[in-house]
Write a protein that holds these residues in place. Structure first.
Motif, mmCIF file in Angstrom:
data_model
loop_
_atom_site.group_PDB
_atom_site.id
_atom_site.type_symbol
_atom_site.label_atom_id
_atom_site.label_comp_id
_atom_site.label_asym_id
_atom_site.label_seq_id
_atom_site.Cartn_x
_atom_site.Cartn_y
_atom_site.Cartn_z
ATOM 1 N N ALA A 39 60.706 -35.985 22.369
ATOM 2 C CA ALA A 39 61.003 -34.949 23.355
ATOM 3 C C ALA A 39 62.466 -34.552 23.388
ATOM 4 C CB ALA A 39 60.574 -35.423 24.753
ATOM 5 N N THR A 173 54.437 -37.255 25.821
ATOM 6 C CA THR A 173 53.653 -36.119 25.346
ATOM 7 C C THR A 173 52.213 -36.214 25.831
ATOM 8 O OG1 THR A 173 55.035 -35.863 23.379
ATOM 9 C CG2 THR A 173 52.826 -34.915 23.277
ATOM 10 N N THR A 176 51.962 -35.006 29.322
ATOM 11 C CA THR A 176 51.973 -33.542 29.390
ATOM 12 C C THR A 176 50.622 -32.962 29.006
ATOM 13 O OG1 THR A 176 54.321 -33.578 28.811
ATOM 14 C CG2 THR A 176 53.183 -31.476 28.612
ATOM 15 N N ASP A 188 53.812 -25.996 27.106
ATOM 16 C CA ASP A 188 55.206 -25.821 27.498
ATOM 17 C C ASP A 188 55.360 -25.681 29.014
ATOM 18 O OD1 ASP A 188 55.972 -26.007 24.878
ATOM 19 O OD2 ASP A 188 56.293 -23.860 24.580
ATOM 20 N N GLU A 191 54.886 -29.115 30.514
ATOM 21 C CA GLU A 191 56.084 -29.936 30.290
ATOM 22 C C GLU A 191 57.161 -29.595 31.328
ATOM 23 O OE1 GLU A 191 58.642 -32.695 28.140
ATOM 24 O OE2 GLU A 191 56.474 -32.424 28.324
#
Length: 279
Positions: A39, A173, A176, A188, A191
């Motif tokens: 990330a 991840t 998310t 996105d 996130e």
């Protein structure tokens, strides 16, 4: 100086884009830790006494689960970050170390080293991420868990030596992805929602099963090490305020989380020993 104070000071250097006054470090060599995360990319600059001098972060899409998936993009990003730090500091940065999750294939280790060298650093060493975190924290006995964007890495230490390490592909991840599915959001946007402190309670309620899975990975691995009673957790994915309580309940062990857990590993990477003649 305490580790938490060092972490907070380093975080402020990154946030402000500032550099520690030159009189504190100008006469000695500088060392760089390159943390190629799933990330985030983080470069940490330390002086010869392992005191932070400067740092920089960059959102990462070039590494996944400890594997470089965009070599050219990784080299460009690290090169640009290096150039920015050199501009701030006013001198070239010559020597750097990097890190990998435990158990990464030798080919992936070589690729990470190649990125560092292609960015015009001399590669000092490549160390396991939890071992680097332990080095910064001064942990000689116990377990260190590095919860990154792509993996959960565990190292067990005894008398300062790593006895055993393990890594599994569960990290930020995966949080998310779960959040994106639950909220019907693109990755996105999910996130961004995850990283907004204002959303912490809502987000953690959704991603809690992922944290419980991380804790179960650690608990299962530590069954072979019943004498380990303290687990130090680091990495960007463990910043939630309820993270420690979930880990403590699942593992039955004392959980310690430092301030600014994302920045522990890059600082530890940069604490490599200097060779005679380093400038």
């Amino acid at each position: 100086m305490s580790t938490d104070r060092t972490l907070r000071d380093f975080a402020e250097l990154i946030r402000s884009g500032s550099v520690v006054p030159a009189e504190a470090w100008a006469k000695g060599p500088l060392k760089v830790g390159v943390d190629l995360g799933t990330a985030n990319l983080v470069l940490a600059v330390l002086d010869a006494s392992n005191r932070p001098v400067a740092g920089i972060t960059h959102h990462s899409t070039v590494v996944r689960d400890g594997i470089v998936v965009d070599y050219i993009g990784a080299v460009r990003a690290v090169t640009a970050m290096k150039a920015e730090l050199e501009k701030r500091i006013g001198r070239p940065l010559l020597k750097a170390a990097a890190a990998i999750p435990p158990g990464v294939h030798p080919g992936s280790t070589k690729a990470i080293g190649n990125v560092v060298e292609a960015a015009d650093f001399e590669l000092a060493e490549i160390v396991d991420e939890p071992a680097a975190a332990a080095r910064f924290l001064g942990v000689s006995d116990g377990a260190v868990v590095d919860v990154g964007g792509g993996t959960t890495g565990i190292s067990v230490l005894k008398d300062g030596k790593v006895l055993a390490s393990f890594d599994e592909a569960t990290g930020g991840t995966h949080m998310t992805l779960v959040l994106a599915g639950a909220r019907g959001l693109p990755f996105d946007e999910a996130e961004a929602e995850k990283l907004d402190p204002a959303n912490e309670r809502m987000v953690f309620a959704v991603v809690r099963p992922v944290v419980e899975k991380m804790a179960s990975i650690v608990e299962r691995f530590l069954r072979a090490h019943p004498d380990v009673d303290t687990v130090h957790v680091v990495g960007g994915a463990c910043t939630f305020s309820e993270f420690e309580s979930v880990f403590a309940k699942q593992t039955g062990r004392r959980i310690v989380k430092p301030a600014e857990p994302l920045l522990v590993t890059p600082l530890g990477i940069a604490m490599f020993p200097l060779a005679t003649g380093d400038k």
